[in-house]
Design a protein around this motif. Structure first.
Motif, PDB file in Angstrom:
ATOM      1  N   GLY A 244     -21.481 -69.760  97.881  1.00  0.00           N
ATOM      2  CA  GLY A 244     -22.917 -69.902  97.664  1.00  0.00           C
ATOM      3  C   GLY A 244     -23.721 -69.798  98.941  1.00  0.00           C
ATOM      4  O   GLY A 244     -24.614 -68.945  99.066  1.00  0.00           O
ATOM      5  N   PRO A 245     -23.468 -70.656  99.923  1.00  0.00           N
ATOM      6  CA  PRO A 245     -24.182 -70.539 101.194  1.00  0.00           C
ATOM      7  C   PRO A 245     -23.972 -69.194 101.872  1.00  0.00           C
ATOM      8  O   PRO A 245     -24.902 -68.669 102.499  1.00  0.00           O
ATOM      9  CB  PRO A 245     -23.581 -71.677 102.033  1.00  0.00           C
ATOM     10  CG  PRO A 245     -23.109 -72.673 101.039  1.00  0.00           C
ATOM     11  CD  PRO A 245     -22.635 -71.879  99.869  1.00  0.00           C
ATOM     12  N   LEU A 246     -22.793 -68.624 101.766  1.00  0.00           N
ATOM     13  CA  LEU A 246     -22.546 -67.325 102.398  1.00  0.00           C
ATOM     14  C   LEU A 246     -23.444 -66.245 101.814  1.00  0.00           C
ATOM     15  O   LEU A 246     -23.954 -65.386 102.545  1.00  0.00           O
ATOM     16  CB  LEU A 246     -21.074 -66.929 102.248  1.00  0.00           C
ATOM     17  CG  LEU A 246     -20.085 -67.675 103.149  1.00  0.00           C
ATOM     18  CD1 LEU A 246     -18.659 -67.281 102.802  1.00  0.00           C
ATOM     19  CD2 LEU A 246     -20.367 -67.402 104.629  1.00  0.00           C
ATOM     20  N   ARG A 247     -23.641 -66.256 100.510  1.00  0.00           N
ATOM     21  CA  ARG A 247     -24.523 -65.251  99.895  1.00  0.00           C
ATOM     22  C   ARG A 247     -25.959 -65.440 100.389  1.00  0.00           C
ATOM     23  O   ARG A 247     -26.654 -64.474 100.680  1.00  0.00           O
ATOM     24  CB  ARG A 247     -24.459 -65.351  98.373  1.00  0.00           C
ATOM     25  CG  ARG A 247     -23.130 -64.919  97.778  1.00  0.00           C
ATOM     26  CD  ARG A 247     -23.245 -64.670  96.275  1.00  0.00           C
ATOM     27  NE  ARG A 247     -23.651 -65.853  95.553  1.00  0.00           N
ATOM     28  CZ  ARG A 247     -22.814 -66.763  95.056  1.00  0.00           C
ATOM     29  NH1 ARG A 247     -21.505 -66.622  95.242  1.00  0.00           N
ATOM     30  NH2 ARG A 247     -23.254 -67.807  94.391  1.00  0.00           N
ATOM     31  N   ILE A 248     -26.391 -66.681 100.486  1.00  0.00           N
ATOM     32  CA  ILE A 248     -27.755 -66.967 100.932  1.00  0.00           C
ATOM     33  C   ILE A 248     -27.966 -66.514 102.372  1.00  0.00           C
ATOM     34  O   ILE A 248     -29.046 -66.044 102.744  1.00  0.00           O
ATOM     35  CB  ILE A 248     -28.041 -68.477 100.793  1.00  0.00           C
ATOM     36  CG1 ILE A 248     -28.055 -68.867  99.303  1.00  0.00           C
ATOM     37  CG2 ILE A 248     -29.361 -68.857 101.466  1.00  0.00           C
ATOM     38  CD1 ILE A 248     -28.080 -70.362  99.063  1.00  0.00           C
ATOM     39  N   LEU A 265     -15.506 -63.408 106.638  1.00  0.00           N
ATOM     40  CA  LEU A 265     -15.976 -64.524 105.834  1.00  0.00           C
ATOM     41  C   LEU A 265     -14.816 -65.119 105.047  1.00  0.00           C
ATOM     42  O   LEU A 265     -13.951 -64.387 104.555  1.00  0.00           O
ATOM     43  CB  LEU A 265     -17.048 -64.063 104.833  1.00  0.00           C
ATOM     44  CG  LEU A 265     -18.245 -63.285 105.376  1.00  0.00           C
ATOM     45  CD1 LEU A 265     -19.135 -62.845 104.219  1.00  0.00           C
ATOM     46  CD2 LEU A 265     -19.039 -64.129 106.368  1.00  0.00           C
ATOM     47  N   SER A 266     -14.817 -66.438 104.902  1.00  0.00           N
ATOM     48  CA  SER A 266     -13.877 -67.071 103.993  1.00  0.00           C
ATOM     49  C   SER A 266     -14.536 -68.296 103.379  1.00  0.00           C
ATOM     50  O   SER A 266     -15.729 -68.527 103.561  1.00  0.00           O
ATOM     51  CB  SER A 266     -12.565 -67.418 104.700  1.00  0.00           C
ATOM     52  OG  SER A 266     -11.545 -67.668 103.738  1.00  0.00           O
ATOM     53  N   GLY A 267     -13.741 -69.088 102.648  1.00  0.00           N
ATOM     54  CA  GLY A 267     -14.319 -70.122 101.795  1.00  0.00           C
ATOM     55  C   GLY A 267     -14.672 -69.535 100.446  1.00  0.00           C
ATOM     56  O   GLY A 267     -15.479 -70.096  99.707  1.00  0.00           O
ATOM     57  N   ALA A 273     -15.178 -62.922  95.104  1.00  0.00           N
ATOM     58  CA  ALA A 273     -15.219 -61.935  96.181  1.00  0.00           C
ATOM     59  C   ALA A 273     -16.234 -60.827  95.930  1.00  0.00           C
ATOM     60  O   ALA A 273     -17.002 -60.465  96.833  1.00  0.00           O
ATOM     61  CB  ALA A 273     -13.825 -61.338  96.385  1.00  0.00           C
ATOM     62  N   GLN A 274     -16.262 -60.279  94.738  1.00  0.00           N
ATOM     63  CA  GLN A 274     -17.159 -59.158  94.473  1.00  0.00           C
ATOM     64  C   GLN A 274     -18.627 -59.549  94.575  1.00  0.00           C
ATOM     65  O   GLN A 274     -19.472 -58.755  95.014  1.00  0.00           O
ATOM     66  CB  GLN A 274     -16.853 -58.545  93.097  1.00  0.00           C
ATOM     67  CG  GLN A 274     -15.513 -57.831  93.023  1.00  0.00           C
ATOM     68  CD  GLN A 274     -15.350 -56.798  94.125  1.00  0.00           C
ATOM     69  OE1 GLN A 274     -16.270 -55.996  94.383  1.00  0.00           O
ATOM     70  NE2 GLN A 274     -14.204 -56.801  94.778  1.00  0.00           N
ATOM     71  N   ASP A 275     -18.952 -60.775  94.172  1.00  0.00           N
ATOM     72  CA  ASP A 275     -20.336 -61.242  94.301  1.00  0.00           C
ATOM     73  C   ASP A 275     -20.748 -61.340  95.768  1.00  0.00           C
ATOM     74  O   ASP A 275     -21.874 -60.987  96.132  1.00  0.00           O
ATOM     75  CB  ASP A 275     -20.502 -62.599  93.619  1.00  0.00           C
ATOM     76  CG  ASP A 275     -20.443 -62.520  92.105  1.00  0.00           C
ATOM     77  OD1 ASP A 275     -20.659 -61.414  91.569  1.00  0.00           O
ATOM     78  OD2 ASP A 275     -20.178 -63.553  91.462  1.00  0.00           O
ATOM     79  N   VAL A 276     -19.847 -61.817  96.603  1.00  0.00           N
ATOM     80  CA  VAL A 276     -20.162 -61.928  98.027  1.00  0.00           C
ATOM     81  C   VAL A 276     -20.254 -60.543  98.657  1.00  0.00           C
ATOM     82  O   VAL A 276     -21.161 -60.260  99.449  1.00  0.00           O
ATOM     83  CB  VAL A 276     -19.108 -62.793  98.748  1.00  0.00           C
ATOM     84  CG1 VAL A 276     -19.401 -62.853 100.249  1.00  0.00           C
ATOM     85  CG2 VAL A 276     -19.079 -64.197  98.159  1.00  0.00           C
ATOM     86  N   ILE A 277     -19.325 -59.667  98.306  1.00  0.00           N
ATOM     87  CA  ILE A 277     -19.363 -58.290  98.816  1.00  0.00           C
ATOM     88  C   ILE A 277     -20.690 -57.631  98.460  1.00  0.00           C
ATOM     89  O   ILE A 277     -21.317 -56.959  99.293  1.00  0.00           O
ATOM     90  CB  ILE A 277     -18.181 -57.483  98.253  1.00  0.00           C
ATOM     91  CG1 ILE A 277     -16.867 -57.964  98.903  1.00  0.00           C
ATOM     92  CG2 ILE A 277     -18.370 -55.985  98.474  1.00  0.00           C
ATOM     93  CD1 ILE A 277     -15.619 -57.385  98.262  1.00  0.00           C
ATOM     94  N   ALA A 278     -21.148 -57.839  97.226  1.00  0.00           N
ATOM     95  CA  ALA A 278     -22.418 -57.246  96.785  1.00  0.00           C
ATOM     96  C   ALA A 278     -23.600 -57.807  97.563  1.00  0.00           C
ATOM     97  O   ALA A 278     -24.543 -57.084  97.895  1.00  0.00           O
ATOM     98  CB  ALA A 278     -22.607 -57.485  95.283  1.00  0.00           C
ATOM     99  N   ALA A 279     -23.554 -59.107  97.879  1.00  0.00           N
ATOM    100  CA  ALA A 279     -24.652 -59.730  98.610  1.00  0.00           C
ATOM    101  C   ALA A 279     -24.773 -59.158 100.021  1.00  0.00           C
ATOM    102  O   ALA A 279     -25.884 -59.079 100.577  1.00  0.00           O
ATOM    103  CB  ALA A 279     -24.444 -61.245  98.676  1.00  0.00           C
ATOM    104  N   TYR A 280     -23.665 -58.726 100.617  1.00  0.00           N
ATOM    105  CA  TYR A 280     -23.673 -58.200 101.986  1.00  0.00           C
ATOM    106  C   TYR A 280     -23.803 -56.681 102.040  1.00  0.00           C
ATOM    107  O   TYR A 280     -23.995 -56.119 103.125  1.00  0.00           O
ATOM    108  CB  TYR A 280     -22.408 -58.647 102.721  1.00  0.00           C
ATOM    109  CG  TYR A 280     -22.485 -60.075 103.193  1.00  0.00           C
ATOM    110  CD1 TYR A 280     -22.768 -60.379 104.515  1.00  0.00           C
ATOM    111  CD2 TYR A 280     -22.307 -61.130 102.302  1.00  0.00           C
ATOM    112  CE1 TYR A 280     -22.858 -61.697 104.948  1.00  0.00           C
ATOM    113  CE2 TYR A 280     -22.401 -62.451 102.715  1.00  0.00           C
ATOM    114  CZ  TYR A 280     -22.684 -62.731 104.032  1.00  0.00           C
ATOM    115  OH  TYR A 280     -22.782 -64.032 104.448  1.00  0.00           O
ATOM    116  N   ALA A 281     -23.704 -56.029 100.895  1.00  0.00           N
ATOM    117  CA  ALA A 281     -23.680 -54.567 100.856  1.00  0.00           C
ATOM    118  C   ALA A 281     -24.872 -53.893 101.526  1.00  0.00           C
ATOM    119  O   ALA A 281     -24.713 -52.820 102.127  1.00  0.00           O
ATOM    120  CB  ALA A 281     -23.538 -54.092  99.409  1.00  0.00           C
ATOM    121  N   PRO A 282     -26.091 -54.451 101.463  1.00  0.00           N
ATOM    122  CA  PRO A 282     -27.211 -53.768 102.142  1.00  0.00           C
ATOM    123  C   PRO A 282     -27.045 -53.675 103.660  1.00  0.00           C
ATOM    124  O   PRO A 282     -27.707 -52.852 104.294  1.00  0.00           O
ATOM    125  CB  PRO A 282     -28.421 -54.649 101.772  1.00  0.00           C
ATOM    126  CG  PRO A 282     -28.028 -55.343 100.507  1.00  0.00           C
ATOM    127  CD  PRO A 282     -26.563 -55.588 100.648  1.00  0.00           C
TER     128      PRO A 282
END
Length: 311
Positions: A244-248, A265-267, A273-282
């Motif tokens: 959660g915090p990582l996506r933010i 990134l971990s935790g 994983a895919q949700d976090v990958i998508a959040a960083y994709a830009p």
């Protein structure tokens, strides 16, 4: 000296109030456990930083109060029940707690941890199993991170692989906890290592751990980090927090990566994983680097800046 535990099973709605009342009634300490622990009805109870659950007890809670062996246990329970508004004194059982060497008992639960190829996390009461390894003297404490959790191990293994292959000038450990990842980076040769955490206790613990391990690392709370370091970027940025915090924090963390630098990134649970990958994709393309016990480490790199020739 021996002690007695008073064990009471109550509904979730009464657990916190009864715990406080037991302390006021003379208990030496109180803990709350899941009364269904070890059964199919056992419930996980946890939350990410800043998103803790509203309830701090289980549907069926077991309140355990430690008392002197010769205390009036009936009076403690009755007075506590009356103070917190229970209709009557709840049923309870007693458990004997024998005298023990609590220091030795606690220390016996923590042995040296071997991580990756050459890293050892060694409590201060143990000798290092491999004098030629990368040794971190680190005792369990208030700040998160002793190398026992898969997310910490994954980040340490990543650092060992990648800092072992290349000379790295700067590393940022965001969410540094005990400072364990920052110390690994420093011992692997990184010149400038910075740790950041939102918890003041983590900053204190990380500083003490680094001094003990002869690592020169600067640690900051986020506001102090921004004031002292401005818009500085780093060859490696590592953040072992939670999904959660990582996506933010995606845009903020990516802004701290130097051209040609890496982010790890971990935790993150495998299913997140895919949700976090998508959040960083830009900003950066991340992929699963390694998985361990249902947790993953994601990693990616920014392209190096190149100067083209213009006619």
């Amino acid at each position: 000296m021996s002690w007695t535990e008073i064990v009471i099973e109550v509904a979730r709605s009464h657990a916190e109030a009864l715990s406080d009342a037991l302390m006021e009634a003379g208990a030496l300490s109180v803990s709350v456990e899941d009364a269904d622990e070890g059964t199919a009805a056992e419930q996980p109870l946890f939350g990410e930083p800043g998103m803790e659950p509203e309830e701090t007890a289980w549907e069926r809670s077991r309140v355990v109060a430690l008392s002197d062996v010769d205390a009036d246990h009936t009076a403690i329970v009755s007075n506590a029940a009356l103070a917190c508004g229970l209709p009557g004194a709840p049923a309870y059982t007693l458990r004997s707690v024998g005298d023990q060497d609590w220091v030795r008992l606690t220390q016996s639960q923590f042995a040296p941890i071997h991580i990756g190829k050459n890293i050892w996390v060694v409590p201060s009461w143990h000798d290092a199993p491999d004098a030629d390894g990368l040794i971190l003297e680190l005792d369990p404490g208030l700040a998160f991170g002793t190398g026992s959790h898969p997310t910490t191990r994954l980040c340490m293994e990543w650092l060992e692989v990648h800092l072992g292959e290349h000379e790295v000038e700067s590393v940022l450990d965001y969410g540094c906890g005990s400072g364990i990842l920052a110390m690994v980076a420093k011992k692997l040769g990184a010149t400038n290592v910075i740790g950041v955490d939102i918890d003041p206790q983590a900053i204190v613990s990380a500083g003490e751990n680094s001094a003990r391990n002869h690592c020169q690392i600067d640690y900051y709370l986020p506001e102090d980090f921004n004031n002292h370091c401005g818009l500085a970027t780093y060859n490696i940025v590592v953040a072992n927090i939670l999904s959660g915090p990582l996506r933010i924090m995606a845009s903020m963390l990516c802004a701290r990566i130097a051209a040609g630098g890496s982010l790890t990134l971990s935790g993150i649970l495998a299913e997140q994983a895919q949700d976090v990958i998508a959040a960083y994709a830009p900003w950066i393309a991340l992929a699963v680097w390694r998985e361990q016990d249902g947790w993953v480490a994601l990693s990616g790199a920014l392209p190096a800046v190149t100067v083209g020739l213009h006619k």
